[in-house]
Design a protein around this motif. Structure first.
Motif, PDB file in Angstrom:
ATOM      1  N   ASN A  52       0.817  -1.221   0.000  1.00  0.00           N
ATOM      2  CA  ASN A  52       0.000   0.000   0.000  1.00  0.00           C
ATOM      3  C   ASN A  52       0.850   1.271   0.000  1.00  0.00           C
ATOM      4  O   ASN A  52       0.784   2.084   0.939  1.00  0.00           O
ATOM      5  N   PRO A  53       1.669   1.473  -1.029  1.00  0.00           N
ATOM      6  CA  PRO A  53       2.478   2.698  -1.083  1.00  0.00           C
ATOM      7  C   PRO A  53       1.596   3.935  -1.278  1.00  0.00           C
ATOM      8  O   PRO A  53       0.448   3.845  -1.723  1.00  0.00           O
ATOM      9  N   LEU A  54       2.126   5.096  -0.939  1.00  0.00           N
ATOM     10  CA  LEU A  54       1.405   6.343  -1.120  1.00  0.00           C
ATOM     11  C   LEU A  54       1.159   6.611  -2.594  1.00  0.00           C
ATOM     12  O   LEU A  54       1.959   6.228  -3.458  1.00  0.00           O
ATOM     13  N   ASP A  55       0.046   7.252  -2.893  1.00  0.00           N
ATOM     14  CA  ASP A  55      -0.268   7.604  -4.281  1.00  0.00           C
ATOM     15  C   ASP A  55       0.831   8.480  -4.866  1.00  0.00           C
ATOM     16  O   ASP A  55       1.288   9.436  -4.237  1.00  0.00           O
ATOM     17  N   GLY A  56       1.229   8.123  -6.060  1.00  0.00           N
ATOM     18  CA  GLY A  56       2.260   8.889  -6.750  1.00  0.00           C
ATOM     19  C   GLY A  56       3.677   8.516  -6.396  1.00  0.00           C
ATOM     20  O   GLY A  56       4.623   9.020  -7.013  1.00  0.00           O
ATOM     21  N   GLU A  57       3.866   7.630  -5.415  1.00  0.00           N
ATOM     22  CA  GLU A  57       5.208   7.212  -5.016  1.00  0.00           C
ATOM     23  C   GLU A  57       5.514   5.828  -5.583  1.00  0.00           C
ATOM     24  O   GLU A  57       4.668   4.929  -5.551  1.00  0.00           O
ATOM     25  N   GLU A  58       6.708   5.671  -6.112  1.00  0.00           N
ATOM     26  CA  GLU A  58       7.128   4.365  -6.621  1.00  0.00           C
ATOM     27  C   GLU A  58       7.360   3.422  -5.444  1.00  0.00           C
ATOM     28  O   GLU A  58       8.127   3.730  -4.531  1.00  0.00           O
ATOM     29  N   PRO A  59       6.701   2.260  -5.425  1.00  0.00           N
ATOM     30  CA  PRO A  59       6.831   1.359  -4.271  1.00  0.00           C
ATOM     31  C   PRO A  59       8.223   0.742  -4.171  1.00  0.00           C
ATOM     32  O   PRO A  59       8.897   0.523  -5.183  1.00  0.00           O
ATOM     33  N   ILE A  60       8.647   0.482  -2.943  1.00  0.00           N
ATOM     34  CA  ILE A  60       9.903  -0.227  -2.699  1.00  0.00           C
ATOM     35  C   ILE A  60       9.769  -1.650  -3.236  1.00  0.00           C
ATOM     36  O   ILE A  60       8.787  -2.344  -2.992  1.00  0.00           O
ATOM     37  N   ASN A  61      10.779  -2.086  -3.973  1.00  0.00           N
ATOM     38  CA  ASN A  61      10.768  -3.419  -4.579  1.00  0.00           C
ATOM     39  C   ASN A  61      12.217  -3.904  -4.660  1.00  0.00           C
ATOM     40  O   ASN A  61      12.843  -3.855  -5.706  1.00  0.00           O
ATOM     41  N   TRP A  62      12.743  -4.362  -3.519  1.00  0.00           N
ATOM     42  CA  TRP A  62      14.158  -4.695  -3.416  1.00  0.00           C
ATOM     43  C   TRP A  62      14.365  -6.207  -3.465  1.00  0.00           C
ATOM     44  O   TRP A  62      13.780  -6.955  -2.675  1.00  0.00           O
ATOM     45  N   MET A  63      15.225  -6.623  -4.364  1.00  0.00           N
ATOM     46  CA  MET A  63      15.742  -7.993  -4.362  1.00  0.00           C
ATOM     47  C   MET A  63      17.208  -7.888  -3.940  1.00  0.00           C
ATOM     48  O   MET A  63      18.053  -7.426  -4.706  1.00  0.00           O
ATOM     49  N   LEU A  64      17.508  -8.298  -2.716  1.00  0.00           N
ATOM     50  CA  LEU A  64      18.858  -8.181  -2.175  1.00  0.00           C
ATOM     51  C   LEU A  64      19.536  -9.542  -2.160  1.00  0.00           C
ATOM     52  O   LEU A  64      18.942 -10.540  -1.747  1.00  0.00           O
ATOM     53  N   LEU A  65      20.779  -9.569  -2.614  1.00  0.00           N
ATOM     54  CA  LEU A  65      21.566 -10.800  -2.664  1.00  0.00           C
ATOM     55  C   LEU A  65      22.750 -10.662  -1.717  1.00  0.00           C
ATOM     56  O   LEU A  65      23.392  -9.610  -1.653  1.00  0.00           O
ATOM     57  N   THR A  66      23.066 -11.730  -0.998  1.00  0.00           N
ATOM     58  CA  THR A  66      24.151 -11.663  -0.023  1.00  0.00           C
ATOM     59  C   THR A  66      24.802 -13.018   0.175  1.00  0.00           C
ATOM     60  O   THR A  66      24.159 -14.058  -0.005  1.00  0.00           O
ATOM     61  N   THR A  67      26.072 -12.999   0.534  1.00  0.00           N
ATOM     62  CA  THR A  67      26.778 -14.222   0.920  1.00  0.00           C
ATOM     63  C   THR A  67      26.648 -14.483   2.415  1.00  0.00           C
ATOM     64  O   THR A  67      27.129 -15.503   2.905  1.00  0.00           O
ATOM     65  N   GLU A  68      26.014 -13.574   3.156  1.00  0.00           N
ATOM     66  CA  GLU A  68      25.718 -13.808   4.558  1.00  0.00           C
ATOM     67  C   GLU A  68      24.631 -14.878   4.687  1.00  0.00           C
ATOM     68  O   GLU A  68      23.726 -14.959   3.849  1.00  0.00           O
ATOM     69  N   VAL A  69      24.700 -15.678   5.723  1.00  0.00           N
ATOM     70  CA  VAL A  69      23.695 -16.718   5.947  1.00  0.00           C
ATOM     71  C   VAL A  69      22.425 -16.072   6.510  1.00  0.00           C
ATOM     72  O   VAL A  69      22.461 -15.410   7.552  1.00  0.00           O
TER      73      VAL A  69
END
Length: 457
Positions: free
Chosen positions: A292-309
């Motif tokens: 439910n992002p605010l109107d007119g705002e691009e929503p957060i859409n993060w695909m994060l990759l890590t070698t941490e467990v």
């Protein structure tokens, strides 16, 4: 801006092969700290000093690398005993398109710009997000336009490509800690945005010791052991938890609180054909999507990759917090460009690079002190101020109720911010970088007068 004498002395350790040049570097650095962002003709006292400064900047024995190297070693020495450090990497473009002469000393940077490219590795404390200083920087100019050079660029060996900066940062940071750590170096987690999503980074981290990475995915890579692709596979995992994060404002979004649903899992990415020696990359993916992002705002859409467990909501939550620290380097770029006015100077390319070495060091110190106020306001002001600076701030204090026996970082930064225009009725608002760098300049001017009075009395 100023810091403790130990930090001022970093330029006294520059190695130009000539002690006179080192003494000149210390003088130039101290003068720029007093009047950063101003024209060089204003910074230096007389025509002789200005002439010798221009000669220093143009001297073939001086360079950007030699000016910044002592501050990088200082950061590494101060953090070598920590078990874990975040190293945030990013690139910014410095535009000098208005320079009419010596344009050949610069290179194309897109959108008709003409200038230099700066890549930075900023050390950050993982628990608080406190900036600790610069670990490595590189500055260069492009020799040709990207559009006309695409085919040529693909044929280059990787070490000759611009994208090599991401792997080079990992190698250089590891090397500097090996040099300063007598027993054991800290583990370094490199945090990159989407531009750092390249297979060579994954391969380098696999080879390196005490090293890990966290990168935002730019490519929908195929998976080794699944007839599937990264985004589709991770998006189909069950939601593990929800959390809120505070987003800072920038040119793309407004400041707001974003509500995220988070998924995570382990994946094995297929190696590209150009890396025949690797057999895929076993990593963890954390996918955060805004609800439910605010109107007119691009929503957060993060695909994060890590070698941490990442095997629990707690560890995934920690990783998300670390990624939000990446915005600190944008604050650093803001100080460099708006506070130190790095794009306003009109020098030849080589001279500009040397001057840039002083200004990046000053900018990183100002960023560090700004966040010390936010993260550790209770610590002693003597960590960041000299005796004369504290005395001037105490003399300027207008509040009789203020307990001047408690000379804390919080007290000092608020006093400096007031010199820069910070208003008392906005005390609940975090002190911004702009009023702080204005306050530093005013404090330096007042301290010069105080020291002169002490010398004459």
């Amino acid at each position: 801006m100023t810091v403790k004498k130990s930090e001022n002395a970093c330029w006294s350790k520059c190695n130009f092969g000539d002690k006179r040049l080192t003494q000149r570097a210390l003088y130039i650095g101290d003068c720029l700290r007093l009047k950063y962002g101003q024209a060089l003709s204003t910074v230096f006292k007389n025509a002789g000093d200005l002439k010798r400064t221009y000669e220093f900047l143009a001297n073939p024995k001086t360079s950007f690398e030699k000016v910044v190297e002592p501050s990088h070693y200082q950061t590494a020495k101060e953090t070598k005993n920590l078990p874990l450090i975040l190293s945030i990497g990013d690139t910014t473009f410095l535009d000098y398109k208005n320079i009419k002469l010596k344009r050949e000393d610069y290179g194309p940077i897109g959108n008709g710009g003409n200038g230099l490219i700066l890549h930075t590795s900023l050390a950050v404390a993982p628990d608080s997000g406190q900036p600790l200083g610069l670990l490595w920087e590189k500055v260069w100019k492009r020799t040709q336009k990207i559009k006309s050079g695409k085919k040529v660029n693909r044929a280059k060996v990787f070490e000759k490509k611009e994208s090599y900066k991401w792997v080079e940062a990992i190698q250089k940071v590891s090397s500097i800690f090996q040099e300063v750590s007598e027993v054991e170096q800290p583990k370094v987690i490199h945090i990159f945005d989407r531009e750092g999503d390249i297979a060579e980074v994954f391969a380098e981290v696999q080879r390196a010791e005490k090293c890990s990475f966290l990168v935002r995915a730019a490519h929908n890579r195929s998976l080794n052991e699944e007839e599937n692709y990264l985004w589709n596979y991770v998006q189909n995992q069950p939601v593990s938890f929800e959390r809120e994060i505070s987003l800072t404002n920038n040119h793309k979004r407004k400041k707001r609180i974003a509500h995220l649903e988070v998924r995570f899992c382990q994946v094995k990415l297929r190696s590209p054909q150009r890396l025949k020696e690797t057999n895929g990359f076993k990593i963890y993916a954390v996918y955060a999507k805004e609800i439910n992002p605010l109107d007119g705002e691009e929503p957060i859409n993060w695909m994060l990759l890590t070698t941490e467990v990442i095997e629990s909501p707690e560890s995934a939550n920690t990783l998300l917090r670390w990624y939000t620290y990446r915005w600190l380097i944008e604050e650093y770029h803001k100080i460099l460009k708006s506070g130190c006015q790095v794009e306003s100077y009109r020098l030849g390319g080589n001279s500009m690079k040397v001057l840039l070495g002083f200004l990046t060091t000053i900018s990183s110190h100002l960023l560090k002190i700004t966040y010390l106020h936010r993260n550790h306001p209770e610590r002693s002001a003597t960590e960041i101020l000299t005796f004369s600076q504290i005395q001037v701030l105490k003399a300027l204090s207008s509040s009789k109720k203020e307990d001047l026996s408690k000379e804390t970082i919080g007290w000092a930064i608020e006093a400096i911010a007031r010199l820069g225009g910070y208003l008392e009725h906005r005390r609940k608002t975090p002190i911004g970088i702009t009023v702080l760098w204005r306050g530093w300049l005013e404090l330096m001017f007042l301290c010069k007068g105080w020291e002169l009075r002490e010398a004459l009395s």
